[in-house]
Design an enzyme around this catalytic site. Structure first.
Site, short mmCIF file in Angstrom:
data_model
loop_
_atom_site.label_atom_id
_atom_site.label_comp_id
_atom_site.label_asym_id
_atom_site.label_seq_id
_atom_site.Cartn_x
_atom_site.Cartn_y
_atom_site.Cartn_z
CG HIS A 1 4.36 -2.04 0.10
ND1 HIS A 1 3.51 -3.12 0.22
CD2 HIS A 1 3.57 -0.96 -0.10
CE1 HIS A 1 2.26 -2.70 0.11
NE2 HIS A 1 2.26 -1.41 -0.08
CG ASP B 1 -0.02 -2.30 -5.83
OD1 ASP B 1 -0.51 -1.32 -5.23
OD2 ASP B 1 0.26 -3.37 -5.25
#
Length: 510
Positions: free
Chosen positions: A191, A264
């Site tokens: 992230h 993702d």
């Protein structure tokens, strides 16, 4: 859904999963569905409140797609990694996370958690789950996978991951094994930046790839490719999600995976530190992805990434054959799961569908088997006359279920609560050495050596000091004080931890 009659642009749009932008169908989300005609929508935390609200949102999204959009039902996805209740604010079953399932080691209970999650998800209209995590978490410094993993060894992760997959898919919910080719032995959160798996191919084959092979053998219908560089397979260090050698060469060809390949989230910094989302979408398709998880925050951004892929096809940077191949794979999967205009029906659940006593019993059974006492932490340590002693509970605000259960049995217990686990150190430091102390903290990532060492030292100077840890095993494994390891803050784990100490049956049933 005649392939010959669908415009190329609409076939491209079937590859996108955009984010729902609100907890109800707002005008901007409606425009995304109706005007851009995507194949899927993703429900993040802001769109998940309670079963009734989620059910209404999913129905509104499907109606917008069927009546004003592509005419094809949507894949509606979410990250229900520990049951629907782990994301909804109320009303559904919350299971212990995968690490607790790994500690319990019970394949039948893992399957049941998948079954119940499927039933509750489908009853709301969610048909595609970005779960389970089949990364092997053997790195104490991993800042993101942690308790989402079933454990440190390939056999446990493979066995329990496959059980959950069967539980989902045998009851109608698409499962997704993630994060290919493995995010467990990394120390960077994708992230925030791009992690690197620095190992050679032999190590990857015998370790990281084992659970993915097992998931594929178990029939998993989707695999999510992570934003992870693997120089042994792609010397350019391109993120796996954008890498042809990893997405197509390894996953599609070498592992012979014939299901849906999903990226993702493409707004993660493991991607956006190097590429715009428009560039990433084009590269992901070139790499071999079928579905682009385009986690946008407005209509204009969704339109922009779709237009970027359309332009790449028109300019010859993406072959039309790639669009056709993935489109057919998506449509075939929708047909398999009855997501066609002819077969789609709005779910009609009863109130008993969500969070039923039977479902809560499964969650409690997992929790009770998962509890791990360390260094002489005895069952019933707070039973009998010891309940009348003046205990002090130092805790963070996330451990309220545990505190509620203790409060009912310990009449002289005093509580000190911090907003965050880090604040408990100051509360511990204020206690006298004759105190009897229970420290209960929760965190979904490792708390760090400095905190753990200080907490251990402060507890050790008390007359009695026990640590009840709703977090990573790496925090408490090598400490000195007695500890009850409960892995995460699921209500069933908190209730089970209290019951273990009290020697009582404590439930979370309504």
């Amino acid at each position: 859904m005649d392939s010959q009659n669908m415009k190329l642009r609409e076939k491209i749009a079937q590859r996108f999963a955009f984010s729902a932008l609100a907890s109800s169908l707002d005008e901007e989300t409606r425009r995304i569905v109706a005007d851009l005609k995507p194949g899927g929508m993703f429900l993040g935390a802001s769109a998940l409140i309670d079963p009734e609200q989620v059910g209404e949102l999913c129905h509104s999204l499907q109606r917008a797609s069927l009546e004003g959009g592509s005419g094809i039902p949507l894949f509606i996805s979410a990250d229900l990694v520990a049951g629907a209740g782990c994301k909804l604010r109320e009303g559904a079953t919350h299971f212990p996370k995968n690490r607790a399932l790994g500690a319990a080691g019970d394949e039948a209970l893992a399957y049941e958690s998948g079954r119940i999650t499927a039933q509750e998800a489908l009853a709301m209209g969610i048909n595609f789950n970005y779960s389970p995590v089949v990364d092997i978490n053997n790195n104490p410094l991993n800042p993101v996978i942690g308790t989402h993993s079933f454990g440190e060894d390939a056999a446990t992760v493979s066995r329990l991951g496959s059980a959950v997959i069967r539980g989902y898919q045998e009851h109608g919910l698409i499962a997704t094994a993630k994060h290919f080719p493995g995010h467990g032995d990394t120390h960077i959160d994708s992230h925030e930046a791009l992690p690197v798996l620095p190992f050679d191919r032999e190590r990857l084959e015998r370790f990281e790839l084992v659970p993915f092979r097992e998931a594929i053998a178990s029939g998993v219908d989707a695999v999510m490719v992570g934003h992870i560089a693997v120089p042994a397979w792609d010397a350019s260090c391109m993120p796996a999600s954008l890498s042809y050698p990893l997405t197509t060469g390894l996953l599609r060809e070498r592992l012979n995976f014939q299901g849906l390949i999903v990226t993702d989230g493409l707004s993660m910094k493991g991607i956006t530190n190097q590429f715009t989302m428009e560039e990433a979408c084009v590269r992901a398709i070139q790499a071999g992805a079928d579905i682009l998880l385009a986690t946008v925050d407005r209509y204009e951004h969704a339109q922009s990434v779709l237009e970027a892929v359309v332009a790449a096809v028109e300019q010859g940077d993406i072959a039309e054959a790639r669009i056709e191949e993935s489109y057919n794979r998506i449509i075939n999967m929708k047909q398999k799961y009855r997501l066609t205009a002819q077969k789609y029906r709005r779910p009609a659940p009863s109130p008993e569908t969500f969070g039923s006593p039977a479902s809560q019993q499964i969650s409690m059974a997992i929790a009770s088997k998962a509890l791990t006492p360390l260094r002489g932490m005895e069952q019933g340590a707070l039973s009998g006359e010891r309940r009348n002693l003046p205990w002090v509970l130092i805790r963070d605000r996330h451990t309220g279920v545990f505190a509620d259960a203790l409060r009912a049995y310990l009449p002289d217990m005093r509580e000190e609560t911090a907003d965050h686990y880090e604040g408990t150190l100051a509360l511990l430091a204020e206690l006298s050495e004759d105190a009897r102390v229970l420290l209960a903290i929760s965190h979904n990532k490792p708390v760090g050596a400095a905190f753990a060492e200080t907490a251990d030292r402060l507890l050790g100077r008390a007359q009695e000091g026990w640590w009840i840890h709703f977090g990573s095993e790496y925090d408490v494994r090598d400490r000195a004080v007695p500890c009850l390891l409960a892995y995460d803050r699921a209500p069933s784990l908190q209730a089970s931890a209290a019951g273990y100490l009290l020697g009582e049956e404590v439930t979370i049933f309504p």
